[in-house]
Design a protein around this motif. Structure first.
Motif, PDB file in Angstrom:
ATOM      1  N   VAL A   1       0.840  -5.418   7.929  1.00 31.13           N
ATOM      2  CA  VAL A   1       0.052  -5.546   6.707  1.00 31.13           C
ATOM      3  C   VAL A   1       0.750  -4.691   5.663  1.00 31.13           C
ATOM      4  O   VAL A   1       0.773  -3.468   5.759  1.00 31.13           O
ATOM      5  N   ASN A   2       1.348  -5.345   4.690  1.00 28.49           N
ATOM      6  CA  ASN A   2       2.156  -4.639   3.688  1.00 28.49           C
ATOM      7  C   ASN A   2       1.299  -4.231   2.486  1.00 28.49           C
ATOM      8  O   ASN A   2       0.129  -4.600   2.398  1.00 28.49           O
ATOM      9  N   LYS A   3       1.894  -3.484   1.594  1.00 32.91           N
ATOM     10  CA  LYS A   3       1.243  -3.003   0.358  1.00 32.91           C
ATOM     11  C   LYS A   3       0.017  -2.165   0.687  1.00 32.91           C
ATOM     12  O   LYS A   3      -0.981  -2.186  -0.042  1.00 32.91           O
ATOM     13  N   TRP A   4       0.103  -1.482   1.839  1.00 35.93           N
ATOM     14  CA  TRP A   4      -1.057  -0.697   2.275  1.00 35.93           C
ATOM     15  C   TRP A   4      -1.353   0.434   1.301  1.00 35.93           C
ATOM     16  O   TRP A   4      -2.455   0.957   1.253  1.00 35.93           O
ATOM     17  N   ASP A   5      -0.343   0.820   0.494  1.00 36.00           N
ATOM     18  CA  ASP A   5      -0.566   1.858  -0.523  1.00 36.00           C
ATOM     19  C   ASP A   5      -1.683   1.459  -1.480  1.00 36.00           C
ATOM     20  O   ASP A   5      -2.359   2.310  -2.053  1.00 36.00           O
ATOM     21  N   LEU A   6      -1.908   0.157  -1.634  1.00 31.09           N
ATOM     22  CA  LEU A   6      -2.956  -0.310  -2.544  1.00 31.09           C
ATOM     23  C   LEU A   6      -4.352  -0.110  -1.971  1.00 31.09           C
ATOM     24  O   LEU A   6      -5.324  -0.062  -2.700  1.00 31.09           O
ATOM     25  N   LEU A   7      -4.464  -0.034  -0.648  1.00 29.30           N
ATOM     26  CA  LEU A   7      -5.793   0.017  -0.024  1.00 29.30           C
ATOM     27  C   LEU A   7      -6.046   1.285   0.786  1.00 29.30           C
ATOM     28  O   LEU A   7      -7.137   1.455   1.308  1.00 29.30           O
TER      29      LEU A   7
ATOM     30  N   GLY B   1       6.800 -14.522   5.829  1.00 29.82           N
ATOM     31  CA  GLY B   1       5.504 -14.393   5.170  1.00 29.82           C
ATOM     32  C   GLY B   1       5.540 -15.169   3.873  1.00 29.82           C
ATOM     33  O   GLY B   1       6.561 -15.742   3.497  1.00 29.82           O
ATOM     34  N   GLN B   2       4.421 -15.172   3.192  1.00 23.79           N
ATOM     35  CA  GLN B   2       4.312 -15.953   1.969  1.00 23.79           C
ATOM     36  C   GLN B   2       5.131 -15.351   0.837  1.00 23.79           C
ATOM     37  O   GLN B   2       5.445 -14.162   0.868  1.00 23.79           O
ATOM     38  N   PRO B   3       5.412 -16.149  -0.188  1.00 25.13           N
ATOM     39  CA  PRO B   3       6.091 -15.590  -1.348  1.00 25.13           C
ATOM     40  C   PRO B   3       5.313 -14.396  -1.897  1.00 25.13           C
ATOM     41  O   PRO B   3       4.067 -14.408  -1.860  1.00 25.13           O
ATOM     42  N   ASN B   4       6.026 -13.381  -2.327  1.00 26.10           N
ATOM     43  CA  ASN B   4       5.435 -12.198  -2.961  1.00 26.10           C
ATOM     44  C   ASN B   4       4.760 -11.199  -2.034  1.00 26.10           C
ATOM     45  O   ASN B   4       4.180 -10.229  -2.483  1.00 26.10           O
ATOM     46  N   VAL B   5       4.798 -11.451  -0.756  1.00 28.50           N
ATOM     47  CA  VAL B   5       4.125 -10.543   0.168  1.00 28.50           C
ATOM     48  C   VAL B   5       4.954  -9.262   0.347  1.00 28.50           C
ATOM     49  O   VAL B   5       4.436  -8.232   0.807  1.00 28.50           O
ATOM     50  N   GLY B   6       6.231  -9.320  -0.024  1.00 27.86           N
ATOM     51  CA  GLY B   6       7.071  -8.117   0.043  1.00 27.86           C
ATOM     52  C   GLY B   6       8.223  -8.208   1.032  1.00 27.86           C
ATOM     53  O   GLY B   6       8.677  -7.191   1.557  1.00 27.86           O
ATOM     54  N   LYS B   7       8.718  -9.406   1.274  1.00 24.06           N
ATOM     55  CA  LYS B   7       9.803  -9.572   2.241  1.00 24.06           C
ATOM     56  C   LYS B   7      11.089  -8.879   1.771  1.00 24.06           C
ATOM     57  O   LYS B   7      11.695  -8.115   2.523  1.00 24.06           O
ATOM     58  N   SER B   8      11.479  -9.131   0.499  1.00 25.30           N
ATOM     59  CA  SER B   8      12.707  -8.497  -0.017  1.00 25.30           C
ATOM     60  C   SER B   8      12.538  -6.990  -0.028  1.00 25.30           C
ATOM     61  O   SER B   8      13.455  -6.255   0.361  1.00 25.30           O
ATOM     62  N   SER B   9      11.375  -6.537  -0.457  1.00 25.60           N
ATOM     63  CA  SER B   9      11.138  -5.093  -0.538  1.00 25.60           C
ATOM     64  C   SER B   9      11.229  -4.463   0.852  1.00 25.60           C
ATOM     65  O   SER B   9      11.801  -3.388   1.018  1.00 25.60           O
ATOM     66  N   THR B  10      10.669  -5.139   1.854  1.00 19.75           N
ATOM     67  CA  THR B  10      10.708  -4.614   3.227  1.00 19.75           C
ATOM     68  C   THR B  10      12.150  -4.546   3.724  1.00 19.75           C
ATOM     69  O   THR B  10      12.591  -3.546   4.286  1.00 19.75           O
TER      70      THR B  10
ATOM     71  N   ILE C   1      16.668 -16.396   0.166  1.00 25.02           N
ATOM     72  CA  ILE C   1      16.607 -17.843   0.017  1.00 25.02           C
ATOM     73  C   ILE C   1      15.792 -18.234  -1.219  1.00 25.02           C
ATOM     74  O   ILE C   1      16.209 -19.022  -2.030  1.00 25.02           O
ATOM     75  N   ARG C   2      14.647 -17.576  -1.319  1.00 22.61           N
ATOM     76  CA  ARG C   2      13.757 -17.915  -2.424  1.00 22.61           C
ATOM     77  C   ARG C   2      14.427 -17.615  -3.767  1.00 22.61           C
ATOM     78  O   ARG C   2      14.403 -18.411  -4.687  1.00 22.61           O
ATOM     79  N   LYS C   3      15.043 -16.452  -3.836  1.00 25.69           N
ATOM     80  CA  LYS C   3      15.666 -16.026  -5.090  1.00 25.69           C
ATOM     81  C   LYS C   3      16.733 -17.019  -5.538  1.00 25.69           C
ATOM     82  O   LYS C   3      16.880 -17.312  -6.685  1.00 25.69           O
TER      83      LYS C   3
ATOM     84  N   VAL D   1       1.789  -0.991   6.637  1.00 27.04           N
ATOM     85  CA  VAL D   1       3.004  -0.431   6.046  1.00 27.04           C
ATOM     86  C   VAL D   1       2.991  -0.546   4.520  1.00 27.04           C
ATOM     87  O   VAL D   1       2.126  -1.225   3.935  1.00 27.04           O
ATOM     88  N   SER D   2       3.936   0.132   3.917  1.00 31.11           N
ATOM     89  CA  SER D   2       4.163  -0.069   2.493  1.00 31.11           C
ATOM     90  C   SER D   2       5.661  -0.090   2.239  1.00 31.11           C
ATOM     91  O   SER D   2       6.352   0.892   2.459  1.00 31.11           O
ATOM     92  N   ALA D   3       6.127  -1.227   1.783  1.00 32.12           N
ATOM     93  CA  ALA D   3       7.554  -1.356   1.488  1.00 32.12           C
ATOM     94  C   ALA D   3       7.889  -0.561   0.234  1.00 32.12           C
ATOM     95  O   ALA D   3       9.022  -0.168   0.014  1.00 32.12           O
ATOM     96  N   LYS D   4       6.862  -0.297  -0.563  1.00 36.37           N
ATOM     97  CA  LYS D   4       7.083   0.426  -1.816  1.00 36.37           C
ATOM     98  C   LYS D   4       7.300   1.913  -1.534  1.00 36.37           C
ATOM     99  O   LYS D   4       8.248   2.515  -2.023  1.00 36.37           O
ATOM    100  N   THR D   5       6.400   2.504  -0.732  1.00 34.88           N
ATOM    101  CA  THR D   5       6.483   3.949  -0.487  1.00 34.88           C
ATOM    102  C   THR D   5       7.284   4.269   0.773  1.00 34.88           C
ATOM    103  O   THR D   5       7.638   5.408   1.002  1.00 34.88           O
TER     104      THR D   5
HETATM  105  P1  GDP Z   1       8.866 -11.523  -1.346  1.00 31.35           P
HETATM  106  O1  GDP Z   1       8.647 -12.663  -2.286  1.00 31.35           O
HETATM  107  O2  GDP Z   1       8.035 -11.681  -0.122  1.00 31.35           O
HETATM  108  O3  GDP Z   1      10.290 -11.235  -1.057  1.00 31.35           O
HETATM  109  O4  GDP Z   1       8.245 -10.228  -2.094  1.00 31.35           O
HETATM  110  P2  GDP Z   1       8.967  -9.079  -2.906  1.00 31.35           P
HETATM  111  O5  GDP Z   1       9.599  -8.119  -1.993  1.00 31.35           O
HETATM  112  O6  GDP Z   1       9.822  -9.697  -3.976  1.00 31.35           O
HETATM  113  O7  GDP Z   1       7.712  -8.344  -3.533  1.00 31.35           O
HETATM  114  C1  GDP Z   1       6.800  -9.000  -4.428  1.00 31.35           C
HETATM  115  C2  GDP Z   1       6.123  -7.965  -5.315  1.00 31.35           C
HETATM  116  O8  GDP Z   1       5.308  -7.091  -4.526  1.00 31.35           O
HETATM  117  C3  GDP Z   1       7.115  -7.081  -6.058  1.00 31.35           C
HETATM  118  O9  GDP Z   1       6.616  -6.850  -7.358  1.00 31.35           O
HETATM  119  C4  GDP Z   1       7.108  -5.800  -5.244  1.00 31.35           C
HETATM  120  O10 GDP Z   1       7.426  -4.672  -6.012  1.00 31.35           O
HETATM  121  C5  GDP Z   1       5.687  -5.735  -4.735  1.00 31.35           C
HETATM  122  N1  GDP Z   1       5.571  -4.999  -3.475  1.00 31.35           N
HETATM  123  C6  GDP Z   1       6.289  -5.212  -2.346  1.00 31.35           C
HETATM  124  N2  GDP Z   1       5.913  -4.353  -1.378  1.00 31.35           N
HETATM  125  C7  GDP Z   1       4.940  -3.574  -1.925  1.00 31.35           C
HETATM  126  C8  GDP Z   1       4.133  -2.481  -1.411  1.00 31.35           C
HETATM  127  O11 GDP Z   1       4.251  -2.040  -0.258  1.00 31.35           O
HETATM  128  N3  GDP Z   1       3.216  -1.945  -2.257  1.00 31.35           N
HETATM  129  C9  GDP Z   1       3.067  -2.393  -3.534  1.00 31.35           C
HETATM  130  N4  GDP Z   1       2.122  -1.806  -4.286  1.00 31.35           N
HETATM  131  N5  GDP Z   1       3.788  -3.408  -4.037  1.00 31.35           N
HETATM  132  C10 GDP Z   1       4.727  -3.989  -3.250  1.00 31.35           C
END
Ligand code: GDP
Ligand code: GDP
Length: 490
Positions: A347-353, A236-245, A287-289, A382-386
Motif C-alpha cells: 500500500v503506497n503513499k502511506w505518508d498521506l494516511l 499497479g494502476q497508473p499513478n499509484v507510484g510505480k516509477s517512484s517506487t 512503458i507508460r511514459k 510504504v511510501s515511495a516519496k519518503t
Molecule cells: P506510476 O504512474 O504508477 O508510475 O506513478 P508515479 O510514480 O509516476 O507517481 C504518480 C504520482 O504519485 C506522482 O505525482 C508521485 O510524486 C506521487 N507519489 C508516488 N509515490 C508517492 C508516495 O509514497 N506518497 C505521496 N504522497 N505521493 C506519491
C-alpha cells in the motif's frame, strides 16, 4: 518428437517468437463455429494476437497460435480455426478426412494434447463422428496422444447436466467436459485436464520427484531449477507510484550493477544486488511514459503490464490508499496468481494516511476482503516519496522468492493430506467418493504437487482449496501460489 522448428512451413506468420520452441503443444479442433476461437482467446497469455471470433460459419481464417500458462506450465495453443471442414455442406466422409489430412494434420502432428470441441445445441453431426473416428484411430491410437472432449455453449445448468452430456459418450472419447466459452465457465477444468494429460506424456522436472531422494531434503532449495536472478515486476494502476517506487529502490540500493535499455517498446531492466542476492527489477513504469501519447493507451498499458507479470518471479502489486483496491487491481492479482507468480501487496503513499491511528488495521481488512484469494500474501505499507518501509519490499521479495523453492517432504505431505481427508471427507459425486492415494511435490519454482486419485473429475473447487489450505497449514508458502495437479491412478 516433432517440434515447431522442424515444421516451420506449418506456420504462416514469419515472426514466430523464440518462446514457441520446445513447448508442449495443444491443438483445438472442431467444426467451424463451435467456439474454438473464443476458448483460444480466453486461454492465451496476454499481449498476443487474438483470434477472430465470428458467427459466420466456415469463415476462412488463418490458424492462430499463441502461448498459454496454467499451473505454472507454459504451452503453445493452436486454434485450427476455419481450416477444418471448410466444405461444411459436403457430407462425404472421405473428403472430410482428406481435408483433415491436408489442413489440420500438420497441426495435429505437432500436438501433445488435442482439444476436440463440439456444440451442445448441435449435438453430434456426421462431421463430428468423422473427426472422432480420425482422432481415435490416428491420434489416440497410433500416436498415443491425448484427446480432451469438450462440449461448448453449455451456458446453463440444464445444458451442462450429465443428462444432456450423456449423448456425447458415443463418440468413444470418454466423458466430455462442459464449457461455456463466452462466460469462461469450465475453462479451469479443461486446462487442469490438459495439464494432467500433458504431464503423462511429457513429465517435466522428473528429476525432482522426491520419492527417490528421501525425506532429508525437506526445506532444501532445489538448485537445479533455481533461477539465477530474482525477477521483480512492480505493477499497479497508473499513478499509484510505480516509477517512484522503482526510483526509490534504485536510489536506496547502491549496488546497481548495470542498466540495460531496451528498444522503444521494451521495458528497461535494472540489475542489482540486495544482501548478496541478484535481483532484476523489471521496469513497468517506463512503458507508460514512452507511449502515453499513443492511441488506445489504456489498453496498451494493461496488456504490457500483464505481459510484464509473465516475465517476473515476484510481482509487487501497488495499491493506492485513497482509492483502495479497484477492479483493475483484482484483475492484475488474478493474472499474477494464474501465472503462478509470487506476490507482495504494497500500500503506497502511506505518508498521506499515516496519521490516522486505526487506518492500518482497517486497511488490512479491506485488502483481505477485496483480494480474498490472496490470504497467504504479505501486505506492507510504504511510501515511495519518503522511503518509508521501502527496504522491506526487497527483503520480502527475496523471502517469497525463496518460498517458490521450498520442498515439502513426501512423508509430511502424505501425512498432511491423509489427515485432511479424515477431518473433512470429500463429497460423494455421482455415487463415487474421491480417494487420494499418494501425493508428491514434483516441482519447485513454482511449487507443484501431483495428487494421485481414483478419479480426477471428482475433485471439486472447494475441496481443492481445502487441501491447499491443509498444505499451507504445514508450510505457508508465503506470497506464493501452489499448484495441485490431480492425476488418475487406478
Ligand atoms: P506510476 O504512474 O504508477 O508510475 O506513478 P508515479 O510514480 O509516476 O507517481 C504518480 C504520482 O504519485 C506522482 O505525482 C508521485 O510524486 C506521487 N507519489 C508516488 N509515490 C508517492 C508516495 O509514497 N506518497 C505521496 N504522497 N505521493 C506519491
Ligand atoms: P470457431 O469457429 O469454432 O472458432 O467459433 P468462434 O469462437 O468464432 O464462435 C462462434 C460463435 O459462437 C460466436 O458467435 C461466439 O460468440 C459463439 N460462442 C462461442 N462460445 C460460446 C458459448 O459458450 N456459448 C454461446 N451461447 N455462444 C458461444
Amino acid at each position: 518428437r516433432l517440434r515447431y522448428e522442424s515444421q516451420t512451413s506449418a506456420i504462416e506468420d514469419e515472426t514466430e517468437p523464440e518462446i514457441y520452441h520446445n513447448m508442449p503443444v495443444v491443438v483445438l479442433v472442431g467444426r467451424p463455429n463451435v467456439g474454438k476461437s473464443t476458448l483460444f482467446n480466453s486461454i492465451i497469455d496476454s499481449g498476443q494476437k487474438k483470434a477472430i471470433v465470428t458467427s459466420i460459419s466456415g469463415t476462412t481464417r488463418d490458424r492462430s497460435y499463441g502461448t498459454a500458462t496454467w499451473l505454472g506450465r507454459q504451452f503453445t495453443v493452436i486454434d485450427t480455426g476455419g481450416l477444418l471442414g471448410l466444405n461444411v455442406r459436403h457430407q462425404d466422409p472421405d473428403v472430410i478426412v482428406n481435408h483433415i489430412r491436408d489442413q489440420t494434420f500438420v497441426a495435429l502432428q505437432e500436438a501433445d494434447v488435442v482439444i476436440f470441441m463440439l456444440d451442445v445445441h448441435e449435438g453430434i453431426t456426421t462431421h463430428d463422428i468423422e473427426i472422432a473416428r480420425f482422432l481415435r484411430t490416428r491420434i489416440q491410437g497410433r500416436e498415443e496422444k491425448k484427446v480432451v472432449l469438450v462440449v461448448n455453449k453449455a451456458d446453463n445448468v440444464i445444458l451442462k447436466s450429465e443428462e444432456t452430456l450423456k449423448q456425447f459418450d458415443r463418440l468413444g472419447l470418454g466423458s466430455p467436459l462442459p464449457l461455456s466459452a463466452v462466460h469462461s465457465d469450465g475453462v479451469a477444468d479443461i486446462l487442469d485436464r490438459v495439464i494432467e494429460d500433458m504431464e503423462v506424456r511429457l513429465p517435466e522436472g522428473n528429476e525432482l520427484v522426491l520419492g527417490n531422494k528421501g525425506d532429508s531434503e525437506e526445506g532444501k532449495k532445489v538448485s537445479e531449477v533455481q533461477p539465477d536472478s530474482i525477477r521483480i515486476a512492480i505493477v499497479g494502476q497508473p499513478n499509484v507510484g510505480k516509477s517512484s517506487t522503482m526510483n526509490q529502490i534504485i536510489r536506496q540500493n547502491r549496488s546497481i550493477v548495470s542498466e540495460i535499455s531496451g528498444t522503444t517498446h521494451d521495458p528497461v531492466d535494472h540489475f542489482m544486488e540486495h544482501e548478496g542476492r541478484k535481483i532484476t527489477l523489471i521496469d513497468t513504469a517506463g512503458i507508460r511514459k514512452r507511449t502515453i501519447r499513443e492511441k488506445g493507451i489504456e489498453q496498451l498499458i494493461t496488456m504490457k503490464a500483464l505481459a510484464t507479470i509473465e516475465r517476473c518471479h515476484v510481482a509487487i502489486l501497488l495499491i493506492d490508499p485513497v482509492n483502495g483496491v479497484s477492479t483493475q487491481d483484482q484483475m492484475i492479482a488474478t493474472h499474477i496468481i494464474q501465472h503462478s507468480k509470487s506476490v507482495i501487496v504494497a500500500v503506497n503513499k502511506w505518508d498521506l494516511l499515516r496519521e490516522v491511528p486505526s487506518s492500518r488495521e482497517e486497511y488490512m481488512k479491506h485488502i483481505r476482503a477485496q483480494l480474498r484469494f490472496l490470504e497467504y500474501v504479505p501486505v506492507v505499507f510504504v511510501s515511495a516519496k519518503t522511503g518509508y518501509h521501502m527496504k522491506d519490499i526487497l527483503d520480502l521479495a527475496v523471502k517469497v522468492f525463496d518460498e517458490r523453492g521450498f520442498k515439502f517432504s513426501t512423508k509430511k505431505l502424505n501425512d498432511t493430506l491423509r489427515r485432511a481427508a479424515i477431518n473433512h471427507n470429500p463429497t460423494v459425486t455421482r455415487g463415487k467418493a474421491l480417494k487420494i492415494k499418494f501425493a508428491t511435490q514434483v516441482r519447485s519454482f513454482p511449487p507443484t504437487f501431483s495428487l494421485f486419485v481414483n478419479d480426477a473429475s471428482l475433485v471439486q473447487g472447494h475441496y481443492r482449496r481445502y487441501l491447499e489450505g491443509a498444505i499451507r497449514e504445514r508450510h505457508e508458502y508465503l506470497g506464493t501460489p501452489i499448484n495441485l495437479v490431480f492425476r488418475r491412478n487406478d
